[in-house]
Structure formats: structure tokens, C-alpha cells
Design a protein around this motif. Structure first.
Motif, PDB file in Angstrom:
ATOM      1  N   SER A 265     -39.297-131.021  57.853  1.00  0.00           N
ATOM      2  CA  SER A 265     -40.306-131.902  58.432  1.00  0.00           C
ATOM      3  C   SER A 265     -41.329-132.280  57.360  1.00  0.00           C
ATOM      4  N   ASN A 266     -41.939-133.443  57.506  1.00  0.00           N
ATOM      5  CA  ASN A 266     -42.961-133.904  56.560  1.00  0.00           C
ATOM      6  C   ASN A 266     -42.492-133.827  55.102  1.00  0.00           C
TER       7      ASN A 266
ATOM      8  N   ALA B 114     -44.568-133.532  51.559  1.00  0.00           N
ATOM      9  CA  ALA B 114     -44.383-132.398  50.647  1.00  0.00           C
ATOM     10  C   ALA B 114     -44.144-132.894  49.222  1.00  0.00           C
TER      11      ALA B 114
ATOM     12  N   ASP C 105     -42.626-126.894  55.078  1.00  0.00           N
ATOM     13  CA  ASP C 105     -42.110-128.177  55.564  1.00  0.00           C
ATOM     14  C   ASP C 105     -40.650-128.387  55.135  1.00  0.00           C
TER      15      ASP C 105
ATOM     16  N   GLN D 156     -47.431-124.724  52.015  1.00  0.00           N
ATOM     17  CA  GLN D 156     -47.236-125.687  53.093  1.00  0.00           C
ATOM     18  C   GLN D 156     -46.016-126.555  52.840  1.00  0.00           C
TER      19      GLN D 156
END
Length: 402
Positions: free
Chosen positions: A34-35, A39, A29, A25
Motif C-alpha cells: 500500500s502507498n 514510499a 507500506d 513507514q
């Protein structure tokens, strides 16, 4: 027991699966930009578990998450879009720390004891482009008087030269900013009242010709904070030797040697200073103080008169001359077998002291503790009744208040 091992195997399998999912994940990211902070946090949480401390995939993902944040911020600053400058420089610092941590795992020996870093060359080339921003960030925080962050970034900038990650870059031998960065660690460490931090790169700081004098000033105060008197005086003497007209080194040496009654050493400093600037009033005044303390009263008066010809608005010079003549009179009174024989000389000394001491009183009316006792004796010896009565009244008030 068999069921226990089966249970453990299942738990490990679940944990490993969750870990892989988090890494996957985070990488997704990072790729989509993003995010990124999430992370980063996710990977840091994984590293809190001792089981993961040597999992290079986590370190790599963490470094990439932070570098992605840095690149986004760098792009915004380049395009002059709104971005927090403080956060930008702090992210730069985090990025270098993350890649250095990755390199330490990457450089662990394999089962055969071989060390073959896989990521080092690529990461060193990548970070080299941005290392200057550690220095720039340090200066930014210096200007903001945020010395904690300034020290952190300058220290990180200099530490690169010691990191195996950057061996190929040869920062130790070829870095024109290193001595400047070292100077700012001295300043920041001093401002933070952390002497050991300030001294970490002090030799490198002293190699900078532009900052050397200021570095010696800070270092002398740092040694004083540490209570290292020997290094304090050694640094002051070095600073004075290289900057003979500097008030900083001169005055502190005077304070120390006079305070320790090491008058010969104090005089040696003064005489050296006067060779470089024979008309310097500060140096001449310091010499008058030493001569007064040595009991060389006639020489003290000569120096005081020299000063007053150059600057007649220096009250303590009048005081030194007045006290010198007063002490000459008192000494002669004490040592003369027949006071009557030398009475003319004694009275002459009191008369010579008078104008200096009265001028000092005029210039420093609040310094009664200094001029009142002297004028009391002078007026008494010169039979100046009205003036004597005034001094007697002043002294009674002083003693009464005490």
C-alpha cells in the motif's frame, strides 16, 4: 561551545529519528503493498540530502518500493486486469536503475578496503527474470513512435552488460537480443536527432545480420548530420559493397561523387553495380549522366538507346541523348577549321538531336528552361523557321519573367 555541540547533537538525534521513522513507514507500506508510490517518494526525498547519500538502508528501501510497484503491475497485466502499459514499462526501467544504485553503494569498500557486496547475488537473480521487459518495453515505445522512452529502455537493457551487478549473468557473451536492442538505439537516436546517442552501440547493431543493411542506412545519415563526410562516404561504400542492388547507397554515392565532380569514382560505382545487374535501368541512366558530364557524348547516346529499348517512358534519357548530339555538333563547329568541310556531319548531329529533344518537350512540357534553348539552336541550324519563331517567343517570355 559546549551548548552548541549539545544543540547539534539534539538536532542530529531528531533528524535520525525522523529518518528511521520514514524508513520504517516505507517498509511497512511495502510489506502491505500500500502507498507504494509514497514510499518511493519518501526515500527519494531522503536521498536529496547529501548526508544520506551513502545510507544503504534508504537505497534498499527505495529499490524494494519500486520493485513492489512493478510486481503489482505485472500481476495485473498477467491477470488481464486494467493497467497502464506505459507506466508498467517505465516502472521496470525505474526498478533496474534503483537496484543498480543500491549495488553501487553495496559495493563500496569497507574500512579495510575490502569490497564484499551483500545484496548483489540475490538482486541479480531477481532482476534477471525481468530484464527482457526492458527490451519488450523498448519495442512497445518504438511502435508508439515514442523514441525518447524507447531509447531509455533499450539503453538500460544493454547497459546491464556493463553493470557490476550483473557480472555473474555474463550478458556480454550470451545475449541473443543485444544486437537487436542496439539497432533500435540507433533508430531512436536518429529519430531524436541525437547522433552521439545513436552511435553509442552502433558496432553491436552492425553485428545483427537481419538489421545490418538498415543500420548502415541510418548510420550514413547520422554521420551526415554530424558533418563527418569521411565516415558518411565510408558507410555508404560499405553499404553499397554489401548491397549492390540497393538504391539507397547507390543514389547517395552518385549524388556525392557527381556533386564533387569525382566522375571516375562515380563511374567505378556504376560499373560495379552493372556487373551485378547489367539491365538495371537506374544504373544505366546513372552511367549516361556520367558519360554526358565527362563529354563522352557518343557513348552516352549508345547507353541512352539501350535504356530506351527497355523503357521508353524515361524522359531524362531522351534529354541526355538530345544534349549529347547537340554538344557533338557544337564541339565540331568549334574545332573545325573549315565548317563547310564538316557541315554535313554537323547538320546530321542536329538532326539526330531533334527527335530526342522534341520527345523530352512532349513528356516534360513545364521544363522549358531545359528544352527551349536546345530546340532554339536546333531549329536555327536546321532552318526550321516556324518552329524557331515559337522557341524564340518562349525564350523571350522566360527571360522576361526572370
Amino acid at each position: 561551545m559546549r551548548h552548541f555541540f549539545l544543540f547539534v547533537t539534539i538536532i542530529l538525534s531528531i533528524t535520525t529519528s525522523a529518518q528511521k521513522k520514514e524508513i520504517s513507514q516505507a517498509r511497512s507500506d511495502i510489506k502491505s503493498r500500500s502507498n507504494l508510490e509514497q514510499a518511493e517518494t519518501s526515500m527519494r526525498n531522503l536521498l536529496k540530502d547529501s548526508v544520506n547519500r551513502q545510507n544503504i538502508k534508504i537505497y534498499e528501501t527505495l529499490a524494494n518500493a519500486v520493485s513492489a510497484q512493478y510486481e503489482v503491475a505485472n500481476e495485473k497485466l498477467y491477470l488481464k486486469e486494467g493497467y497502464d502499459t506505459v507506466a508498467f514499462f517505465n516502472t521496470a526501467h525505474k526498478m533496474f536503475i534503483a537496484y543498480e544504485s543500491l549495488d553501487s553503494i553495496d559495493a563500496l569498500p569497507d574500512k579495510k578496503g575490502r569490497i564484499k557486496p551483500k545484496y548483489r547475488k540475490k538482486n541479480a537473480e531477481y532482476l534477471d527474470k525481468y530484464r527482457r521487459n526492458l527490451y519488450n518495453g523498448g519495442l512497445f515505445f518504438i511502435n508508439k513512435k515514442n523514441y525518447e522512452s524507447a531509447y531509455k529502455l533499450m539503453d538500460s537493457y544493454l547497459d546491464c552488460a556493463q553493470q557490476p551487478l550483473f557480472e555473474v549473468n555474463k550478458y556480454i557473451n550470451d545475449d541473443q537480443l543485444a544486437s537487436s536492442a542496439a539497432f533500435w538505439t540507433v533508430v531512436s537516436g536518429y529519430k531524436l536527432n541525437r547522433p552521439d546517442s545513436a552511435l553509442k552501440y552502433h558496432e553491436l547493431a552492425l553485428s545483427n545480420r537481419n538489421y545490418r543493411r538498415r543500420a548502415l542506412q541510418y548510420l550514413s545519415d547520422i554521420y551526415l548530420i554530424k558533418g563527418d563526410t569521411a565516415k558518411y562516404i565510408e558507410t555508404l561504400n560499405l553499404g553499397f559493397k554489401e548491397n549492390k542492388k540497393s538504391k539507397f547507397f547507390f543514389l547517395r554515392l552518385m549524388d556525392y561523387y557527381n556533386g564533387k565532380n569525382q566522375l571516375d569514382k562515380a563511374m567505378a560505382i556504376v560499373d560495379t553495380a552493372l556487373i551485378s545487374d547489367k539491365d538495371n535501368v537506374l544504373f544505366l541512366f546513372a552511367k549516361s549522366n556520367i558519360l554526358l558530364n565527362m563529354g563522352s557524348y557518343q557513348e552516352c547516346v549508345t547507353v541512352c538507346d539501350t535504356i530506351l529499348k527497355k523503357n521508353n517512358s524515361f524522359p531524362d534519357v531522351y534529354y541526355n541523348a538530345g544534349v549529347s548530339y547537340l554538344n557533338l555538333a557544337i564541339d565540331l563547329e568549334k574545332t573545325t577549321i573549315s565548317k563547310r568541310k564538316n557541315r554535313t556531319q554537323i547538320i546530321d548531329y542536329y538532326k539526330k538531336s531533334l527527335p530526342y529533344m522534341e520527345k523530352y518537350r512532349e513528356m516534360c512540357p513545364n521544363e522549358k528552361d531545359k528544352w527551349a534553348p536546345s530546340l532554339y539552336n536546333i531549329y536555327l541550324k536546321l532552318n526550321m523557321g516556324r518552329q524557331f519563331d515559337e522557341m524564340n517567343s518562349i525564350l523571350q517570355n522566360i527571360h522576361g519573367k526572370k
